[in-house]
Design a protein around this motif. Structure first.
Motif, short mmCIF file in Angstrom:
data_model
loop_
_atom_site.label_atom_id
_atom_site.label_comp_id
_atom_site.label_asym_id
_atom_site.label_seq_id
_atom_site.Cartn_x
_atom_site.Cartn_y
_atom_site.Cartn_z
N GLU A 76 0.81 -1.22 0.00
CA GLU A 76 0.00 0.00 0.00
C GLU A 76 0.85 1.27 0.00
N ARG A 77 1.92 1.28 0.78
CA ARG A 77 2.73 2.49 0.90
C ARG A 77 3.35 2.88 -0.44
N ILE A 78 3.74 1.89 -1.25
CA ILE A 78 4.27 2.17 -2.57
C ILE A 78 3.15 2.56 -3.52
N ILE A 79 2.05 1.83 -3.47
CA ILE A 79 0.92 2.12 -4.36
C ILE A 79 0.45 3.56 -4.20
N ARG A 80 0.42 4.05 -2.97
CA ARG A 80 -0.09 5.40 -2.72
C ARG A 80 0.86 6.49 -3.21
N LEU A 81 2.09 6.13 -3.58
CA LEU A 81 3.02 7.11 -4.14
C LEU A 81 2.77 7.35 -5.63
N ALA A 82 2.03 6.46 -6.26
CA ALA A 82 1.94 6.42 -7.72
C ALA A 82 1.11 7.56 -8.30
N ASP A 83 1.47 7.98 -9.50
CA ASP A 83 0.62 8.85 -10.30
C ASP A 83 -0.56 8.05 -10.85
N GLU A 84 -0.26 6.77 -11.13
CA GLU A 84 -1.29 5.93 -11.76
C GLU A 84 -1.04 4.47 -11.40
N ILE A 85 -2.14 3.75 -11.20
CA ILE A 85 -2.08 2.31 -10.97
C ILE A 85 -2.50 1.60 -12.25
N ILE A 86 -1.73 0.58 -12.62
CA ILE A 86 -2.09 -0.28 -13.75
C ILE A 86 -2.41 -1.66 -13.17
N LEU A 87 -3.60 -2.14 -13.43
CA LEU A 87 -4.07 -3.41 -12.87
C LEU A 87 -3.98 -4.49 -13.96
N ILE A 88 -3.16 -5.51 -13.68
CA ILE A 88 -2.95 -6.61 -14.62
C ILE A 88 -3.43 -7.91 -13.97
N GLY A 89 -4.17 -8.71 -14.72
CA GLY A 89 -4.63 -10.00 -14.23
C GLY A 89 -5.01 -10.90 -15.38
N GLY A 90 -4.71 -12.18 -15.26
CA GLY A 90 -5.03 -13.11 -16.33
C GLY A 90 -4.35 -12.76 -17.64
N GLY A 91 -3.20 -12.06 -17.54
CA GLY A 91 -2.46 -11.69 -18.74
C GLY A 91 -3.01 -10.50 -19.48
#
Length: 244
Positions: free
Chosen positions: A197-212
């Motif tokens: 979470e601490r790293i995720i909250r630093l992001a400008d943007e989250i990219i969600l990858i699943g199932g390729g």
């Protein structure tokens, strides 16, 4: 700018062909802080390795600043300014930490400069500069040393695969401060694979990858609550567009 167009990566064995990445298209702008997250086994590390050239895509195209780098080797991509921190870094018996940092920097480093890189990852330079990068070091120590080498390279694109793995709480806090500093000073594009979470909250943007596949992307404010809601309710992250 880094552009991925319809990237695919498949492996074939005696059981047939398995798609690890399936038609992933992304654009990552310069100097952005991007966190790639998603369920285990969803293709996050494979995507990072395809960007670095460790894995060659079986389909699609990868562009760096408009130039096609799809078929370039790891070394060629490194020369263009892409660096990579492994989830499980290699060890180098007989090589001192100070020498590894100098190789990464591409020049001889003064004592103070070498110390500064280790300090950024929560290591006391006095205790580590003259140690071998071998089995006498813990996994967390080797991890931090490798991150220090990536910082020493000062490349325009830095990729880190789960940099928090094996690192104690105090060193992790120092590391996140370093990532924040690099981003605040617009020193590089930062791409981090993480569930933390601490790293995720630093992001400008989250990219969600699943199932390729690319499942979603957006701001921390929009994506992170969705991830948490699905985790709490037990929803499958592969079904992010469906209500539980």
């Amino acid at each position: 700018m880094l552009e991925m167009k319809n990237l695919c990566f498949s492996v074939t064995d005696e059981n047939g062909t398995t798609d690890i990445l399936n038609d992933v298209s992304l654009t990552i702008e310069d100097k952005k802080f991007i966190v790639i997250t998603g369920p285990n086994g969803g293709g996050k590390t494979t995507l990072a390795k395809v960007i670095m050239g460790i894995n060659q895509p079986t389909g699609g195209q990868l562009l760096l600043n408009g130039t096609d780098i799809t078929n370039l080797s790891i070394s060629e991509r490194a020369k263009l300014g892409i660096s990579y921190g492994f989830q499980q870094p290699p060890r180098f018996k007989g090589m001192k930490v100070r020498d590894l940092l100098a190789i990464a920097a591409g020049k001889a480093l003064g004592h103070d400069e070498a110390c500064a890189y280790l300090t950024k990852v929560g290591l006391c330079a006095r205790d580590y500069l003259d140690r071998d990068v071998d089995t006498s070091l813990s996994g967390g120590e080797v991890k931090r040393i490798e991150i220090a080498t990536v910082l020493a390279r000062k490349t325009p694109i830095m990729i880190f695969d789960e940099p928090e793995a094996g690192i104690d709480l105090w060193s992790f806090a120092r590391l996140t401060d370093t990532f924040r500093e690099i981003h605040d000073q617009k020193q590089a594009t930062i791409i981090i694979i993480s569930h933390q979470e601490r790293i995720i909250r630093l992001a400008d943007e989250i990219i969600l990858i699943g199932g390729g596949k690319l499942l979603d992307r957006g701001s921390v404010e929009r994506i992170y609550p969705k991830i948490m809601a699905e985790t709490v309710t037990g929803c499958n992250m592969l079904e992010v567009d469906k209500k539980c």
